[in-house]
Motif scaffolding. Structure first.
Motif, PDB file in Angstrom:
ATOM      1  N   PHE A  58     -15.456 117.073  41.652  1.00  0.00           N
ATOM      2  CA  PHE A  58     -15.832 118.243  42.448  1.00  0.00           C
ATOM      3  C   PHE A  58     -15.540 119.534  41.686  1.00  0.00           C
ATOM      4  O   PHE A  58     -16.353 120.469  41.679  1.00  0.00           O
ATOM      5  CB  PHE A  58     -15.084 118.224  43.778  1.00  0.00           C
ATOM      6  N   ARG A  78     -20.158 124.193  44.630  1.00  0.00           N
ATOM      7  CA  ARG A  78     -18.981 123.931  45.465  1.00  0.00           C
ATOM      8  C   ARG A  78     -19.006 124.790  46.725  1.00  0.00           C
ATOM      9  O   ARG A  78     -18.727 124.319  47.838  1.00  0.00           O
ATOM     10  CB  ARG A  78     -17.695 124.201  44.675  1.00  0.00           C
ATOM     11  N   ILE A 108     -21.588 123.460  49.222  1.00  0.00           N
ATOM     12  CA  ILE A 108     -21.121 122.241  49.899  1.00  0.00           C
ATOM     13  C   ILE A 108     -20.099 122.598  50.978  1.00  0.00           C
ATOM     14  O   ILE A 108     -20.188 122.120  52.127  1.00  0.00           O
ATOM     15  CB  ILE A 108     -20.522 121.268  48.867  1.00  0.00           C
ATOM     16  N   ARG A 109     -19.142 123.447  50.634  1.00  0.00           N
ATOM     17  CA  ARG A 109     -18.097 123.822  51.593  1.00  0.00           C
ATOM     18  C   ARG A 109     -18.675 124.554  52.791  1.00  0.00           C
ATOM     19  O   ARG A 109     -18.287 124.315  53.936  1.00  0.00           O
ATOM     20  CB  ARG A 109     -17.039 124.677  50.892  1.00  0.00           C
ATOM     21  N   GLU A 117     -20.478 122.168  55.112  1.00  0.00           N
ATOM     22  CA  GLU A 117     -19.505 121.393  55.891  1.00  0.00           C
ATOM     23  C   GLU A 117     -18.885 122.242  56.997  1.00  0.00           C
ATOM     24  O   GLU A 117     -18.731 121.784  58.140  1.00  0.00           O
ATOM     25  CB  GLU A 117     -18.417 120.850  54.967  1.00  0.00           C
ATOM     26  N   GLY A 129     -26.933 125.254  52.085  1.00  0.00           N
ATOM     27  CA  GLY A 129     -26.158 124.273  51.349  1.00  0.00           C
ATOM     28  C   GLY A 129     -26.437 122.828  51.715  1.00  0.00           C
ATOM     29  O   GLY A 129     -25.763 121.922  51.199  1.00  0.00           O
ATOM     30  N   ASP A 130     -27.447 122.579  52.560  1.00  0.00           N
ATOM     31  CA  ASP A 130     -27.691 121.205  53.003  1.00  0.00           C
ATOM     32  C   ASP A 130     -28.105 120.278  51.861  1.00  0.00           C
ATOM     33  O   ASP A 130     -27.674 119.123  51.796  1.00  0.00           O
ATOM     34  CB  ASP A 130     -28.712 121.173  54.134  1.00  0.00           C
ATOM     35  N   HIS A 144     -27.332 120.589  48.669  1.00  0.00           N
ATOM     36  CA  HIS A 144     -26.148 120.326  47.848  1.00  0.00           C
ATOM     37  C   HIS A 144     -25.244 119.289  48.521  1.00  0.00           C
ATOM     38  O   HIS A 144     -24.677 118.419  47.856  1.00  0.00           O
ATOM     39  CB  HIS A 144     -25.362 121.622  47.602  1.00  0.00           C
ATOM     40  N   LEU A 145     -25.122 119.385  49.836  1.00  0.00           N
ATOM     41  CA  LEU A 145     -24.270 118.442  50.550  1.00  0.00           C
ATOM     42  C   LEU A 145     -24.828 117.022  50.471  1.00  0.00           C
ATOM     43  O   LEU A 145     -24.058 116.054  50.334  1.00  0.00           O
ATOM     44  CB  LEU A 145     -24.129 118.869  52.017  1.00  0.00           C
ATOM     45  N   TRP A 161     -23.853 115.694  47.114  1.00  0.00           N
ATOM     46  CA  TRP A 161     -22.427 115.394  47.028  1.00  0.00           C
ATOM     47  C   TRP A 161     -22.098 114.101  47.778  1.00  0.00           C
ATOM     48  O   TRP A 161     -21.306 113.278  47.297  1.00  0.00           O
ATOM     49  CB  TRP A 161     -21.612 116.568  47.562  1.00  0.00           C
TER      50      TRP A 161
END
Length: 377
Positions: free
Chosen positions: A176, A184, A187-188, A191, A284-285, A287-288, A291
């Motif tokens: 990560f 990063r 993603i955060r 979430e 960010g969906d 990227h998530l 990940w």
């Protein structure tokens, strides 16, 4: 004597300054036992094999415009297992396509390995006029100089001849930290805002959901051709049936908004297919989703994640390139682009190969597309 029973070998000519002989190779078709256990053998290749050399991919392509052959190259007690796709043409004879192969340990091994192939097909009277190769050898000036003597550069075929590769062998927190701060943060944030990734089982409903997202992306960006739904359904079936494929989705307003299909093949994971709706609200969906896929691939024992396609390193920031947007997204995970040498022709019959490059290939590609609606390669 059948073609399968032949074994032929070749070697580099030894330079007078060499202190030891260079490597010899033999070429033959695989035995029934080897074909039965094909994936086990391919993933033990010098470079770990490639999902496009897999039994699943062989099943997809065999009879779908190509005949599949299973080729073994051997040297010094070690073996390399390579998928060969074969087409037969009037007048010209057969074309061999060693998709993502041959899998050899070094660029210097490529020519003696191909020379062994040439001796094999000649003695077996297979009437092959050229062998199309695209080994996973990283491009470099010294490699290009070796390939220039004896091979003819051909247009690249596979999307990941230039690609972003991420080492995922380290603990999850270290992986990560290795990706960019932009990725990063995306993603955060996703979430924090409650975005969740769902893994879906194989089947028509899942396939249609991803295919529709892929079509949406292609219609909006036109970055790559899209094969038929039937082709993708068979492709996904073959890999999933072998435990080598996973689907990941996020939803917006109750509908799939981002989807991805990722293959685990040996130690390598490949982000093979993906798509999304346009003008999404969730930041960010995408990227998530990646990940979540990376974490799952680590659980399955993969140590490398291939994002499968970017512009070449020299054009990664070129906004006119059709893969520019994808390249920017993928290199937010892996900061560098890996350029492989791409596609070359090893010419066995110069006159027939000249006819091929001067127009026959273009004609046969057009005819096949008109007849079947499918892509040629």
């Amino acid at each position: 004597m059948s073609a399968r029973s032949h074994t032929y070998k070749t070697a580099h000519k030894t330079n007078r300054r060499d202190t030891a002989p260079l490597r010899e190779f033999t070429a033959r078709f695989a035995t029934g036992e080897e074909i039965e256990n094909w994936d086990k053998h391919v993933t033990a290749n010098p470079n770990g094999g490639n999902m496009l050399q897999s039994a699943a991919y062989a099943s997809v392509k065999n009879g779908n415009g190509w005949d599949v052959r299973f080729l073994v190259l051997e040297s010094g007690g070690a073996a390399s297992y390579n998928l060969v796709m074969e087409k037969k043409f009037p007048v010209l004879g057969r074309l061999w396509y060693l998709i993502k192969g041959p899998d050899v340990g070094a660029a210097a091994d490529l020519k003696p390995a191909l020379a062994a192939c040439a001796e094999f097909v000649k003695a077996a009277k297979l009437n092959v006029f050229a062998i199309k190769v695209e080994p996973d050898i990283v491009d470099a000036p010294e490699v290009q100089s070796q390939l220039a003597a004896g091979l003819v550069k051909a247009p690249n075929i596979q999307s990941n001849d230039s690609t972003a590769l991420l080492d995922i062998s380290a603990p999850e927190n270290e992986v990560f930290r290795s990706i960019s701060s932009r990725a990063r943060n995306a993603i955060r944030r996703a979430e924090r805002e409650g975005c969740e990734v769902v893994q879906r089982e194989q089947g028509p409903e899942t396939y249609r959901a991803l295919y529709d997202l892929m079509a949406d992306t292609v219609n909006a960006k036109g970055s790559m051709p899209l094969r038929s739904y039937e082709y993708y359904a068979r492709f996904w079936d073959e890999f999933c049936d072998r435990g080598q494929g996973s689907f990941f989705f996020v939803y917006e307003d109750g509908k799939p908004s981002v989807g991805a299909f990722v293959i685990n093949y040996g130690s390598k994971a490949t982000y093979k297919d993906g798509g999304s709706t346009q003008n999404r609200k969730q930041y960010g969906d995408s990227h998530l989703v990646q990940w979540a896929a990376i974490r799952r691939m680590k659980e399955l024992g993969c140590t490398e994640y291939d994002f499968c396609g970017t512009p070449p390193a020299a054009r990664i920031k070129d906004k006119s390139h059709t893969l520019h947007g994808m390249g920017m997204f993928k290199t937010s995970f892996s900061k560098t682009v890996t350029d492989f040498v791409g596609c070359y022709d090893f010419v066995l019959a110069p006159v027939r190969h000249r006819l091929w490059v001067q127009g026959a290939e273009r004609v046969f590609r057009r005819l096949e597309t008109m007849r079947t609606g499918n892509q040629f390669y």
